[in-house]
Design a protein around this motif. Structure first.
Motif, PDB file in Angstrom:
ATOM      1  N   HIS A 240      -5.100   6.434  -8.573  1.00 10.72           N
ATOM      2  CA  HIS A 240      -6.255   6.250  -9.451  1.00 10.72           C
ATOM      3  C   HIS A 240      -6.378   7.357 -10.495  1.00 10.72           C
ATOM      4  O   HIS A 240      -7.280   7.318 -11.333  1.00 10.72           O
ATOM      5  N   GLY A 241      -5.470   8.336 -10.444  1.00 14.46           N
ATOM      6  CA  GLY A 241      -5.606   9.486 -11.336  1.00 14.46           C
ATOM      7  C   GLY A 241      -6.619  10.474 -10.796  1.00 14.46           C
ATOM      8  O   GLY A 241      -7.287  10.231  -9.777  1.00 14.46           O
ATOM      9  N   TYR A 242      -6.732  11.604 -11.435  1.00 14.99           N
ATOM     10  CA  TYR A 242      -7.685  12.653 -11.057  1.00 14.99           C
ATOM     11  C   TYR A 242      -7.467  13.141  -9.627  1.00 14.99           C
ATOM     12  O   TYR A 242      -8.369  13.689  -8.991  1.00 14.99           O
ATOM     13  N   GLY A 243      -6.260  12.929  -9.105  1.00 14.09           N
ATOM     14  CA  GLY A 243      -5.935  13.379  -7.757  1.00 14.09           C
ATOM     15  C   GLY A 243      -6.265  12.394  -6.654  1.00 14.09           C
ATOM     16  O   GLY A 243      -6.036  12.682  -5.470  1.00 14.09           O
ATOM     17  N   TYR A 244      -6.769  11.193  -6.991  1.00 15.64           N
ATOM     18  CA  TYR A 244      -7.174  10.216  -5.986  1.00 15.64           C
ATOM     19  C   TYR A 244      -6.102   9.149  -5.775  1.00 15.64           C
ATOM     20  O   TYR A 244      -5.544   8.601  -6.731  1.00 15.64           O
ATOM     21  N   VAL A 245      -5.837   8.839  -4.487  1.00 11.91           N
ATOM     22  CA  VAL A 245      -4.913   7.764  -4.100  1.00 11.91           C
ATOM     23  C   VAL A 245      -5.571   6.997  -2.962  1.00 11.91           C
ATOM     24  O   VAL A 245      -6.126   7.604  -2.024  1.00 11.91           O
ATOM     25  N   SER A 246      -5.517   5.658  -3.023  1.00 11.94           N
ATOM     26  CA  SER A 246      -6.018   4.832  -1.916  1.00 11.94           C
ATOM     27  C   SER A 246      -4.856   4.114  -1.256  1.00 11.94           C
ATOM     28  O   SER A 246      -3.860   3.771  -1.917  1.00 11.94           O
ATOM     29  N   LEU A 247      -4.980   3.895   0.066  1.00 11.85           N
ATOM     30  CA  LEU A 247      -3.904   3.272   0.839  1.00 11.85           C
ATOM     31  C   LEU A 247      -4.478   2.111   1.647  1.00 11.85           C
ATOM     32  O   LEU A 247      -5.552   2.235   2.257  1.00 11.85           O
ATOM     33  N   TYR A 248      -3.753   0.990   1.667  1.00 12.94           N
ATOM     34  CA  TYR A 248      -4.168  -0.240   2.350  1.00 12.94           C
ATOM     35  C   TYR A 248      -3.016  -0.658   3.269  1.00 12.94           C
ATOM     36  O   TYR A 248      -1.936  -1.040   2.782  1.00 12.94           O
ATOM     37  N   ALA A 249      -3.218  -0.609   4.593  1.00 11.72           N
ATOM     38  CA  ALA A 249      -2.099  -0.782   5.528  1.00 11.72           C
ATOM     39  C   ALA A 249      -2.255  -2.011   6.419  1.00 11.72           C
ATOM     40  O   ALA A 249      -3.336  -2.591   6.531  1.00 11.72           O
ATOM     41  N   HIS A 250      -1.123  -2.374   7.064  1.00 14.81           N
ATOM     42  CA  HIS A 250      -1.000  -3.490   8.023  1.00 14.81           C
ATOM     43  C   HIS A 250      -1.232  -4.850   7.352  1.00 14.81           C
ATOM     44  O   HIS A 250      -1.744  -5.780   7.994  1.00 14.81           O
ATOM     45  N   LEU A 251      -0.857  -4.975   6.073  1.00 15.73           N
ATOM     46  CA  LEU A 251      -1.118  -6.211   5.329  1.00 15.73           C
ATOM     47  C   LEU A 251      -0.211  -7.348   5.806  1.00 15.73           C
ATOM     48  O   LEU A 251       0.911  -7.146   6.273  1.00 15.73           O
ATOM     49  N   TYR A 252      -0.737  -8.553   5.617  1.00 15.95           N
ATOM     50  CA  TYR A 252       0.044  -9.759   5.893  1.00 15.95           C
ATOM     51  C   TYR A 252       1.044  -9.982   4.756  1.00 15.95           C
ATOM     52  O   TYR A 252       2.222 -10.235   4.986  1.00 15.95           O
ATOM     53  N   LYS A 253       0.556  -9.865   3.509  1.00 12.82           N
ATOM     54  CA  LYS A 253       1.444  -9.957   2.352  1.00 12.82           C
ATOM     55  C   LYS A 253       0.762  -9.326   1.143  1.00 12.82           C
ATOM     56  O   LYS A 253      -0.422  -9.023   1.158  1.00 12.82           O
ATOM     57  N   TYR A 254       1.552  -9.097   0.072  1.00 15.48           N
ATOM     58  CA  TYR A 254       1.052  -8.438  -1.127  1.00 15.48           C
ATOM     59  C   TYR A 254       0.686  -9.456  -2.205  1.00 15.48           C
ATOM     60  O   TYR A 254       1.180 -10.578  -2.214  1.00 15.48           O
ATOM     61  N   ASN A 255      -0.133  -8.986  -3.137  1.00 14.69           N
ATOM     62  CA  ASN A 255      -0.422  -9.784  -4.328  1.00 14.69           C
ATOM     63  C   ASN A 255      -0.146  -8.976  -5.595  1.00 14.69           C
ATOM     64  O   ASN A 255      -0.508  -9.394  -6.696  1.00 14.69           O
ATOM     65  N   VAL A 256       0.479  -7.790  -5.404  1.00  9.93           N
ATOM     66  CA  VAL A 256       0.833  -6.917  -6.531  1.00  9.93           C
ATOM     67  C   VAL A 256       2.222  -6.345  -6.282  1.00  9.93           C
ATOM     68  O   VAL A 256       2.791  -6.503  -5.207  1.00  9.93           O
ATOM     69  N   ARG A 257       2.738  -5.651  -7.284  1.00  4.70           N
ATOM     70  CA  ARG A 257       4.051  -5.010  -7.159  1.00  4.70           C
ATOM     71  C   ARG A 257       3.933  -3.577  -7.675  1.00  4.70           C
ATOM     72  O   ARG A 257       2.967  -3.225  -8.350  1.00  4.70           O
ATOM     73  N   ALA A 258       4.937  -2.775  -7.361  1.00  2.53           N
ATOM     74  CA  ALA A 258       4.951  -1.377  -7.793  1.00  2.53           C
ATOM     75  C   ALA A 258       4.891  -1.278  -9.310  1.00  2.53           C
ATOM     76  O   ALA A 258       5.437  -2.124 -10.024  1.00  2.53           O
ATOM     77  N   ASN A 259       4.186  -0.246  -9.796  1.00  2.82           N
ATOM     78  CA  ASN A 259       4.013   0.046 -11.227  1.00  2.82           C
ATOM     79  C   ASN A 259       3.058  -0.913 -11.944  1.00  2.82           C
ATOM     80  O   ASN A 259       2.904  -0.825 -13.164  1.00  2.82           O
ATOM     81  N   GLN A 260       2.405  -1.801 -11.207  1.00  3.14           N
ATOM     82  CA  GLN A 260       1.454  -2.722 -11.816  1.00  3.14           C
ATOM     83  C   GLN A 260       0.091  -2.037 -11.970  1.00  3.14           C
ATOM     84  O   GLN A 260      -0.379  -1.333 -11.088  1.00  3.14           O
ATOM     85  N   LYS A 261      -0.563  -2.249 -13.116  1.00  3.01           N
ATOM     86  CA  LYS A 261      -1.909  -1.717 -13.329  1.00  3.01           C
ATOM     87  C   LYS A 261      -2.936  -2.672 -12.714  1.00  3.01           C
ATOM     88  O   LYS A 261      -2.795  -3.892 -12.836  1.00  3.01           O
ATOM     89  N   VAL A 262      -3.916  -2.117 -12.070  1.00  6.25           N
ATOM     90  CA  VAL A 262      -4.954  -2.942 -11.449  1.00  6.25           C
ATOM     91  C   VAL A 262      -6.332  -2.404 -11.836  1.00  6.25           C
ATOM     92  O   VAL A 262      -6.478  -1.238 -12.203  1.00  6.25           O
ATOM     93  N   LYS A 263      -7.309  -3.276 -11.764  1.00  9.40           N
ATOM     94  CA  LYS A 263      -8.697  -2.912 -12.018  1.00  9.40           C
ATOM     95  C   LYS A 263      -9.479  -2.982 -10.697  1.00  9.40           C
ATOM     96  O   LYS A 263      -9.089  -3.695  -9.764  1.00  9.40           O
TER      97      LYS A 263
END
Length: 323
Positions: A240-263
């Motif tokens: 998220h910038g400013y030193g913040y990172v969020s992590l989401y684990a044990h997912l069934y499947k993804y809806n995004v890919r690496a390097n994708q921008k999200v809101k």
């Protein structure tokens, strides 16, 4: 009519009338009056020690009522301090941290009043200590509120120039409340579901059915969407910038890919039970400058005060985690 008294005079061989002198009468009257006054004083004094007059009873009831009101007031002041301390903690550990403002030390928030004795008028009474202490606590509360109000004014001013920053901060719950089965485990020491050993749980577990939508908690860039991290299974990390990172684990499947921008609020994946997981749930973590911090402080964007209080209560229970 008073009785006339006589005495026998042997010299005259006759009875003579006893004449009481006025001086003697005055002396007897004076002694009687003094004795009566002394008796009356003693009676009033003794009665005053053991018998309460209606006025004294009314004053005693009034005093008891005043003591009760002061005790209730002290309880309300302590409750207000408790609520204020919660705001102060958020102010120092979240709001001021967000805007890189120095935390306000407790000594400054609870500083007393120097100089002249502000409570001199309350001295010298039976309940002076209670009255003075209550007024001190009220003054401390008033000053602490003023300090907190000025701090929030400062934060509001900083916020005007940091809209992007605010949009990037993880500020919502990653799973909607209506999709939750329960909040299974919070941040802190918990019992490991596999080893049954008490160890530190670095995130929050949200129990939901498999396939429940998971949302980005702030604007950012997806840095990972894979299963190459031991224990997490299928997981996503958002910078998220400013030193913040969020992590989401044990997912069934993804809806995004690496390097994708999200809101914030974008659908990024679905709840599962991959990796080191006992049942379907979302394990959620937040990092600040590579250090894990408690996610409970980052749900102000979509939870009411009542919802947050319930979540805080459940998250504080030291139970068994799901991973």
């Amino acid at each position: 009519m008073s009785k006339v008294k006589y005495y026998y005079d042997p010299d005259t061989l006759s009875y003579r009338k006893i004449e009481r002198k006025k001086r003697t009468t005055f002396k007897y009257a004076t002694v009687f009056l003094l004795a009566s006054a002394l008796f009356g004083f003693l009676f009033v004094f003794i009665a005053g020690q053991f018998v309460e007059s209606p006025k004294e009873k009314a004053m005693k009831r009034e005093l008891q009522n005043m003591q009760l009101q002061y005790n209730l007031l002290n309880k309300r002041v302590e409750d207000a301090f408790g609520a204020l301390e919660n705001v102060e903690e958020r102010d120092n550990t979240i709001y001021r941290l967000y805007f890189e403002a120095n935390p306000i030390p407790l000594e400054q928030r609870r500083a007393g009043f120097g100089g002249v004795n502000r409570y001199k008028d309350y001295e010298g009474f039976d309940n002076s200590e209670m009255i003075i202490e209550t007024h001190k606590r009220l003054d401390q509360l008033q000053k602490a509120i003023v300090v907190q109000s000025r701090s929030l004014d400062e934060i509001a001013k900083l916020a005007k120039d940091k809209e992007k920053f605010l949009a990037s901060i993880p500020a919502i719950q990653p799973v909607n409340n209506e999709d939750l089965t329960r909040m299974a485990s919070g941040y802190g020491y918990r019992t490991d579901p596999f080893t049954k050993v008490r160890k530190f749980h670095w995130g929050m577990d949200f129990t939901s059915p498999r396939g429940t939508p998971v949302y980005a908690t702030g604007d950012g860039i997806v840095t990972r969407a894979d299963n190459k991290s031991t224990g997490y299974g299928n997981h996503i990390r958002i910078d998220h910038g400013y030193g913040y990172v969020s992590l989401y684990a044990h997912l069934y499947k993804y809806n995004v890919r690496a390097n994708q921008k999200v809101k914030r609020g974008d659908l990024i994946g679905f709840v599962g039970s991959t990796g080191r997981s006992e049942a379907p749930h979302l394990h959620y973590e937040i990092f600040k400058d590579d250090d894990r911090i408690n996610p409970i402080n980052f749900y102000y964007g979509n939870l009411s005060a009542e919802e947050f209080s319930k979540l805080l209560e459940k998250a504080s229970l030291e139970n068994q985690s799901l991973d």
